[in-house]
Design a protein around this motif. Structure first.
Motif, PDB file in Angstrom:
ATOM      1  N   VAL A   1       1.055  -1.483  -0.494  1.00  0.00           N
ATOM      2  CA  VAL A   1       0.080  -0.450   0.144  1.00  0.00           C
ATOM      3  C   VAL A   1       0.895   1.504   0.193  1.00  0.00           C
ATOM      4  O   VAL A   1       1.695   1.225   0.489  1.00  0.00           O
ATOM      5  CB  VAL A   1      -1.113   0.162   1.362  1.00  0.00           C
ATOM      6  CG1 VAL A   1      -0.270   0.127   2.548  1.00  0.00           C
ATOM      7  CG2 VAL A   1      -1.847   1.134   1.163  1.00  0.00           C
ATOM      8  N   HIS A   2       0.513   2.256  -0.925  1.00  0.00           N
ATOM      9  CA  HIS A   2       0.849   3.447  -0.600  1.00  0.00           C
ATOM     10  C   HIS A   2       1.443   4.093   0.987  1.00  0.00           C
ATOM     11  O   HIS A   2       0.225   4.249   1.238  1.00  0.00           O
ATOM     12  CB  HIS A   2       0.496   4.746  -1.769  1.00  0.00           C
ATOM     13  CG  HIS A   2       2.228   5.659  -1.885  1.00  0.00           C
ATOM     14  ND1 HIS A   2       1.903   6.569  -1.237  1.00  0.00           N
ATOM     15  CD2 HIS A   2       2.307   6.307  -3.490  1.00  0.00           C
ATOM     16  CE1 HIS A   2       2.568   7.677  -1.663  1.00  0.00           C
ATOM     17  NE2 HIS A   2       3.127   7.183  -2.997  1.00  0.00           N
TER      18      HIS A   2
ATOM     19  N   ASP B   1      -1.938   6.156   1.187  1.00  0.00           N
ATOM     20  CA  ASP B   1      -2.845   5.526   1.245  1.00  0.00           C
ATOM     21  C   ASP B   1      -3.100   5.344   2.962  1.00  0.00           C
ATOM     22  O   ASP B   1      -4.202   5.682   3.247  1.00  0.00           O
ATOM     23  CB  ASP B   1      -3.375   4.792   0.218  1.00  0.00           C
ATOM     24  CG  ASP B   1      -3.665   5.005  -1.074  1.00  0.00           C
ATOM     25  OD1 ASP B   1      -4.288   6.258  -1.115  1.00  0.00           O
ATOM     26  OD2 ASP B   1      -3.565   4.679  -1.778  1.00  0.00           O
TER      27      ASP B   1
ATOM     28  N   ARG C   1      -4.422   8.071   4.271  1.00  0.00           N
ATOM     29  CA  ARG C   1      -5.968   8.457   4.002  1.00  0.00           C
ATOM     30  C   ARG C   1      -6.490   7.521   4.931  1.00  0.00           C
ATOM     31  O   ARG C   1      -7.977   8.104   5.544  1.00  0.00           O
ATOM     32  CB  ARG C   1      -5.622   7.695   2.648  1.00  0.00           C
ATOM     33  CG  ARG C   1      -6.154   8.970   1.816  1.00  0.00           C
ATOM     34  CD  ARG C   1      -6.168   9.134   0.086  1.00  0.00           C
ATOM     35  NE  ARG C   1      -5.932  10.097  -0.378  1.00  0.00           N
ATOM     36  CZ  ARG C   1      -4.466  10.216  -0.613  1.00  0.00           C
ATOM     37  NH1 ARG C   1      -3.650   9.021  -1.323  1.00  0.00           N
ATOM     38  NH2 ARG C   1      -3.962  11.786  -1.588  1.00  0.00           N
TER      39      ARG C   1
ATOM     40  N   LYS D   1     -10.652   6.240   0.424  1.00  0.00           N
ATOM     41  CA  LYS D   1     -10.472   6.451  -1.458  1.00  0.00           C
ATOM     42  C   LYS D   1      -8.903   6.327  -1.644  1.00  0.00           C
ATOM     43  O   LYS D   1      -8.191   6.829  -1.730  1.00  0.00           O
ATOM     44  CB  LYS D   1     -11.219   7.017  -2.025  1.00  0.00           C
ATOM     45  CG  LYS D   1     -12.741   6.517  -1.335  1.00  0.00           C
ATOM     46  CD  LYS D   1     -13.590   7.735  -2.639  1.00  0.00           C
ATOM     47  CE  LYS D   1     -15.020   8.202  -2.606  1.00  0.00           C
ATOM     48  NZ  LYS D   1     -15.258   8.042  -1.531  1.00  0.00           N
ATOM     49  N   PRO D   2      -8.547   4.830  -1.804  1.00  0.00           N
ATOM     50  CA  PRO D   2      -7.083   4.371  -1.396  1.00  0.00           C
ATOM     51  C   PRO D   2      -6.493   4.972  -3.277  1.00  0.00           C
ATOM     52  O   PRO D   2      -7.679   4.986  -4.249  1.00  0.00           O
ATOM     53  CB  PRO D   2      -6.765   3.187  -1.627  1.00  0.00           C
ATOM     54  CG  PRO D   2      -7.504   2.428  -1.386  1.00  0.00           C
ATOM     55  CD  PRO D   2      -9.417   2.843  -1.013  1.00  0.00           C
ATOM     56  N   GLN D   3      -6.058   6.087  -3.967  1.00  0.00           N
ATOM     57  CA  GLN D   3      -5.379   6.607  -5.333  1.00  0.00           C
ATOM     58  C   GLN D   3      -4.092   5.982  -5.918  1.00  0.00           C
ATOM     59  O   GLN D   3      -3.971   6.460  -6.612  1.00  0.00           O
ATOM     60  CB  GLN D   3      -5.492   7.756  -4.837  1.00  0.00           C
ATOM     61  CG  GLN D   3      -6.567   8.353  -4.315  1.00  0.00           C
ATOM     62  CD  GLN D   3      -6.765  10.410  -4.055  1.00  0.00           C
ATOM     63  OE1 GLN D   3      -5.665  11.068  -4.447  1.00  0.00           O
ATOM     64  NE2 GLN D   3      -7.343  10.239  -3.509  1.00  0.00           N
ATOM     65  N   TRP D   4      -3.646   4.621  -5.065  1.00  0.00           N
ATOM     66  CA  TRP D   4      -2.210   4.283  -5.601  1.00  0.00           C
ATOM     67  C   TRP D   4      -2.674   2.690  -6.592  1.00  0.00           C
ATOM     68  O   TRP D   4      -2.766   2.472  -5.369  1.00  0.00           O
ATOM     69  CB  TRP D   4      -0.933   4.794  -5.084  1.00  0.00           C
ATOM     70  CG  TRP D   4      -0.819   5.939  -4.372  1.00  0.00           C
ATOM     71  CD1 TRP D   4      -1.449   6.814  -3.312  1.00  0.00           C
ATOM     72  CD2 TRP D   4       0.176   6.538  -5.095  1.00  0.00           C
ATOM     73  NE1 TRP D   4      -0.175   8.702  -3.684  1.00  0.00           N
ATOM     74  CE2 TRP D   4       0.579   8.542  -4.665  1.00  0.00           C
ATOM     75  CE3 TRP D   4       1.064   6.632  -6.284  1.00  0.00           C
ATOM     76  CZ2 TRP D   4       1.231   9.039  -5.280  1.00  0.00           C
ATOM     77  CZ3 TRP D   4       1.886   7.172  -7.673  1.00  0.00           C
ATOM     78  CH2 TRP D   4       1.500   9.078  -6.713  1.00  0.00           C
TER      79      TRP D   4
END
Ligand SMILES: NC(=O)c1ccc[n+]([C@@H]2O[C@H](COP(=O)([O-])OP(=O)(O)OC[C@H]3O[C@@H](n4cnc5c(N)ncnc54)[C@H](O)[C@@H]3O)[C@@H](O)[C@H]2O)c1
Length: 345
Positions: free
Chosen positions: A211-212, A215, A218, A291-294
């Protein structure tokens, strides 16, 4: 304006969390002992601008530090498996005892929310099946055990006035002012940039959910904003179902992004016993604001571009600044901190 205390604010994830919190209008207090100072920055950032700083060991936090705090995001820790090998008692003291003590102080001080930075590594060795939050723990290292012990004491502390949540983060990657190279993706991209060889020390088969780091930040904010009843006394795996990879798949993807590299599987560490696939259904369902973006591919591209921009070279790659164990060992060997990792006066 809600006030958030971030412990470990000056680390790999903490610096990104502080940035996002500020962007979203929170007031931030950062607590950190400062093991990874300005010399450990890949690039300069304005993390400390407009925040209140407590240069403090988490083992010495006081009730006064918690005045008017709405939520504590507790990230301060000896943050990986090898660090537990220096002296496993230190990993237990900092990662476990101090985390529980801080939660007690929070409860006493009337802090409404406490969010613990846990890790999917508490699943340890597992098969090919994706593990949900109800899976058995099988921690292998002192680090992973410290996360299990913390959760087991922290989650039952939650009640109507004190909301406790544990975020079991997947293995992080990504660019951060306080880069870490001791994380698989950042490390493999480093090998590729510096040597043109993507070097895997295991046999490449272990599963890793990835996971980034942004994120993960987030996810902390999603918990801060979630109604208490949905997150109180709950643990959440933090990541996405599509982001479980075998280490050799990560290497292949690094090879696709960075041309002209050769993948070398040395196998010198054998089949790494830490291997787990993780199910991220609960966080998706319970925290729709998360809402993960990566994706891994985008993250590899980001790290690659960052290494070129900030001139990652052999000296930086092999030095101590971006490898937590080396920096801590340096602080001890040079006598800057004592054997319990307190700064010498
Ligand atoms: N990076 C990952 O892949 C990952 C995955 C799962 C969980 N986590 C957890 O997330 C948290 C943050 O990880 P990170 O990658 O940013 O680590 P990091 O090592 O970059 O940052 C940790 C920060 O905590 C501080 N710190 C350490 N001991 C302290 C103490 N006794 N008192 C005060 N400050 C102290 C350090 O100075 C550092 O700034 C840790 O709890 C880690 O276990 C990280």
């Amino acid at each position: 304006m809600k006030k958030i205390l971030v412990t470990g604010y000056n680390g790999f994830i903490g610096t990104l969390l502080v940035k996002l919190l500020k962007e979203q209008g929170y007031s931030v207090v950062g607590l950190d002992t400062g093991f990874y100072g300005p010399e450990c920055a890949l690039f300069q950032a304005d993390t400390e601008k407009d925040i209140t700083i407590l240069k403090r060991d988490s083992r010495e936090a006081t009730e006064k530090d918690l005045e008017d705090i709405y939520a504590v995001c507790h990230l301060a820790a000896l943050s990986n498996d090898p660090l537990g090998k220096i002296n496993s008692d230190l990993t237990y003291d900092i990662n476990y005892k101090a985390s529980v003590e801080l939660a007690r102080l929070c409860k006493k001080a009337g802090v409404p929310k406490y969010i613990y930075s846990s890790s999917c590594s508490l699943y340890g060795k597992a098969g090919d099946e994706a593990l949900s939050e109800t899976a058995e723990f099988s921690p292998i290292t002192a680090y992973a055990k410290s996360k299990v012990m913390s959760e087991q004491e922290l989650l039952p502390m939650g009640d109507a006035d004190f909301c406790v949540t544990s975020l079991r983060n997947a293995t992080a990657y990504g660019l951060s002012p306080k880069l870490r190279l001791d994380l698989v993706v950042n490390d493999l991209v480093g090998w590729a940039v510096v040597t043109k060889k993507i070097k895997i020390m295991s046999d490449g088969t272990p599963w890793r959910p990835l996971v980034h780091a942004e994120d993960i930040a987030r996810a902390f904010i999603a918990v801060i904003e979630a109604p208490t009843e949905t997150v109180n006394k709950q643990a959440f795996n933090v990541g996405m179902d599509s982001e479980n990879f075998r280490v050799k798949e990560v290497a292949q993807m690094v090879g696709e992004v960075i041309p002209g590299c050769e993948i070398v599987i040395t196998g010198e560490h054998g089949s790494d016993s830490r291997s787990y696939r993780v199910d991220f259904g609960k966080i998706k369902k319970t925290l729709p604001n998360f809402k993960p973006q990566w994706t891994l591919k985008k993250g590899i591209e980001q790290v690659y571009e960052g290494y070129l921009k900030y001139k990652m070279d052999e000296e930086k790659f092999n030095g101590r600044y971006f490898v937590r164990l080396r920096q801590i060992q340096h602080l001890m060997d040079s006598g800057l901190v004592n054997s319990n990792l307190y700064w010498k006066k």
